[in-house]
Design an enzyme around this catalytic site. Sequence first.
Site, short mmCIF file in Angstrom:
data_model
loop_
_atom_site.label_atom_id
_atom_site.label_comp_id
_atom_site.label_asym_id
_atom_site.label_seq_id
_atom_site.Cartn_x
_atom_site.Cartn_y
_atom_site.Cartn_z
N GLU A 50 13.98 -34.48 1.46
CA GLU A 50 14.30 -33.13 1.93
C GLU A 50 15.28 -32.57 0.92
O GLU A 50 16.42 -33.03 0.84
CB GLU A 50 14.98 -33.18 3.31
CG GLU A 50 14.10 -33.68 4.42
CD GLU A 50 13.12 -32.65 4.92
OE1 GLU A 50 13.00 -31.57 4.31
OE2 GLU A 50 12.45 -32.92 5.92
N CYS B 202 20.41 -25.48 3.12
CA CYS B 202 19.24 -25.69 2.26
C CYS B 202 18.24 -24.55 2.36
O CYS B 202 17.65 -24.15 1.39
CB CYS B 202 18.57 -27.01 2.63
SG CYS B 202 18.25 -27.14 4.39
N GLU C 157 19.66 -22.75 -7.13
CA GLU C 157 20.24 -22.84 -5.79
C GLU C 157 21.75 -22.75 -5.94
O GLU C 157 22.38 -23.64 -6.50
CB GLU C 157 19.86 -24.19 -5.17
CG GLU C 157 20.25 -24.29 -3.72
CD GLU C 157 19.93 -25.64 -3.12
OE1 GLU C 157 20.01 -26.66 -3.81
OE2 GLU C 157 19.62 -25.67 -1.92
P1 NAD Z 1 23.36 -34.44 -3.67
O1 NAD Z 1 21.97 -34.59 -4.11
O2 NAD Z 1 24.42 -34.30 -4.70
O3 NAD Z 1 23.80 -35.68 -2.76
C1 NAD Z 1 23.05 -36.06 -1.64
C2 NAD Z 1 23.30 -37.53 -1.37
O4 NAD Z 1 22.79 -38.28 -2.46
C3 NAD Z 1 24.78 -37.90 -1.25
O5 NAD Z 1 24.95 -38.88 -0.26
C4 NAD Z 1 25.09 -38.49 -2.61
O6 NAD Z 1 26.15 -39.41 -2.60
C5 NAD Z 1 23.78 -39.17 -2.94
N1 NAD Z 1 23.57 -39.39 -4.37
C6 NAD Z 1 24.01 -38.65 -5.41
N2 NAD Z 1 23.62 -39.21 -6.58
C7 NAD Z 1 22.91 -40.32 -6.27
C8 NAD Z 1 22.24 -41.31 -7.02
N3 NAD Z 1 22.22 -41.29 -8.36
N4 NAD Z 1 21.60 -42.31 -6.35
C9 NAD Z 1 21.60 -42.34 -5.00
N5 NAD Z 1 22.23 -41.44 -4.24
C10 NAD Z 1 22.87 -40.44 -4.86
O7 NAD Z 1 23.36 -33.22 -2.64
P2 NAD Z 1 24.59 -32.60 -1.84
O8 NAD Z 1 25.40 -31.79 -2.79
O9 NAD Z 1 25.27 -33.65 -1.03
O10 NAD Z 1 23.84 -31.65 -0.78
C11 NAD Z 1 23.41 -30.39 -1.10
C12 NAD Z 1 21.92 -30.39 -1.40
O11 NAD Z 1 21.22 -30.90 -0.27
C13 NAD Z 1 21.38 -29.01 -1.63
O12 NAD Z 1 20.50 -29.04 -2.71
C14 NAD Z 1 20.63 -28.71 -0.33
O13 NAD Z 1 19.61 -27.76 -0.46
C15 NAD Z 1 20.12 -30.04 0.03
N6 NAD Z 1 19.79 -30.11 1.47
C16 NAD Z 1 18.47 -30.11 1.84
C17 NAD Z 1 18.12 -30.12 3.19
C18 NAD Z 1 16.68 -30.12 3.64
O14 NAD Z 1 16.42 -30.41 4.81
N7 NAD Z 1 15.73 -29.83 2.76
C19 NAD Z 1 19.13 -30.13 4.16
C20 NAD Z 1 20.46 -30.13 3.75
C21 NAD Z 1 20.78 -30.12 2.38
#
Ligand code: NAD
Length: 508
Positions: free
Chosen positions: A274, A309, A409
Amino acid sequence: MSIAALADYTKAQWKAAADKVMKNAPPGLFIDGKHVDALEGGRIASVNPANGRVVAEVAAGSARDVDVAVASALRAFRSGCWSRMAPRDRMAVMYRWAALIEVHAEELAVMETLDMGKPIADVISADLPAVIETIQFMAECIDKIEGSVTNTEWEVMHCVLREPLGVVGAISPWNYPLLMATWKIAPALAAGNTVVLKPAEQSPQSVLKLAELFVEAGGPPGVLNVVNGLGEVAGQALALHNDVAKITFTGSTEVGKLMLQYAGQSNMKKVSLECGGKSPQIFMEDLEDMDRAVEAAYNGIYGNMGEVCNAGSRILVHESIHAEFVDRFVRAGQDAYVPGDPMDPATNMGPLVTHKDQQRVLSMIEEGSREGAQLVFGGSVPAGLESGAYVSPTLFTGVNNQMSIARQEIFGPVASVLMFKNIDEAIAIANDTIYGLAAGIWTRDLNRAMRLVREVQAGTIWVNCFDEGDMTQPFGGYKQSGQARDKCMESLLSYTQSKSAWFRLSGQ
Ligand code: NAD
């Protein structure tokens, strides 16, 4: 204390609740039914983005902690203590869990607001009720999962069974820390799996409490584990783990793509993604109620500080109503969201999640102006709130779809208005993006609405409304917004796998 009673809390009551929570911060990892410290002593600081002060030092897990948590989850899975529990008994645990969340709503709400700056009023009115509803919905579905008997030759009985996968690794973001984690762990648990959750490092606290309450509700130790830590350390170790049967991820598109690589580099685990969005709202010239449409436009981008999101960040308006639409947006939308202390129940807009995110959003706003968009209001740090990670609600007009503010975004309260001439152009602009999470359509014409529903590439299309839904609604993306569906029965089934059992019968 019920959630309804918390709606009457004053700012002073919330501050007192926050002081209590800050004195009792949990260590950071929850493994095998217990709060534990990280084996290598790593730490992450949870910083209150409203004032830059450290709220808690939380243990940051390493690959070794992930190993221990996965081993615990695997032991629990293999023991059958959860996966073989009678469905209605499992259901009862989940109902008790949902009830305990209501009892502990004060503490959970405070943790959420201290960690990521979300207005406490939003946590109480929206996030926590949705968390409870998610768990209840998935609990209700537990004994509705069915296999089938297929139509085969007379001497054969062929059954298709639906079984849990094993250990599910869940990686969640910070924008709705409890809710996004629950959208993963509730269906995974309901289907009989065990779980290791790696929450976002910006919001480590509330999910620890969630896991503790699961055990208090009767969930066996080891069934739900939480390992806080950095994404590139604990998250990566979880996604690469060979004993994890599925990784379910919510976060950015960039990191989502890494999940596919990690699965390929390890055990070919299933991957549910997601990811991000750049959702259009299309306002046709025949929309019925301009005030309601304008309200949906600014709520769709300023709610939750734009850290959503499916935020309606691209506002597409037909040229014949553009001037009036923008005029009403400025009059009604400029002061609809007033940045302030998120611990004050009167506040409807908190800071962004970190000062780094604030700087990122401010630099994207500068880029928008540099590229020729007109900054109508906002675009700066609100006066008097300089110590927090605040950005004022911002509106750009004169945006075209090639500008970076229309393509990337932003994940902040930045609205971009784009003008279109006809429905073909609206569809072309709406689809000219790598994302496809959601869209809004505003028209009185059923034929137009149907055409837009069919031709706009997005997982959710709202017609004459925006950001509505209930638990029956599949939520997920087209294109690079991901390939999973949260919330619905389809989500629950995605945490199961089918097994074919072919019985050769002896003739009689
Ligand atoms: P992010 O991708 O930076 O982090 C998300 C998660 O991934 C965190 O727990 C982070 O620690 C982990 N992560 C980061 N790097 C990693 C790696 N190399 N390996 C494994 N895990 C890793 O996103 P964010 O800043 O926490 O959240 C915002 C993003 O989430 C936005 O792009 C938003 O659109 C998206 N989002 C999507 C939905 C949906 O349902 N489509 C819902 C909420 C948020």
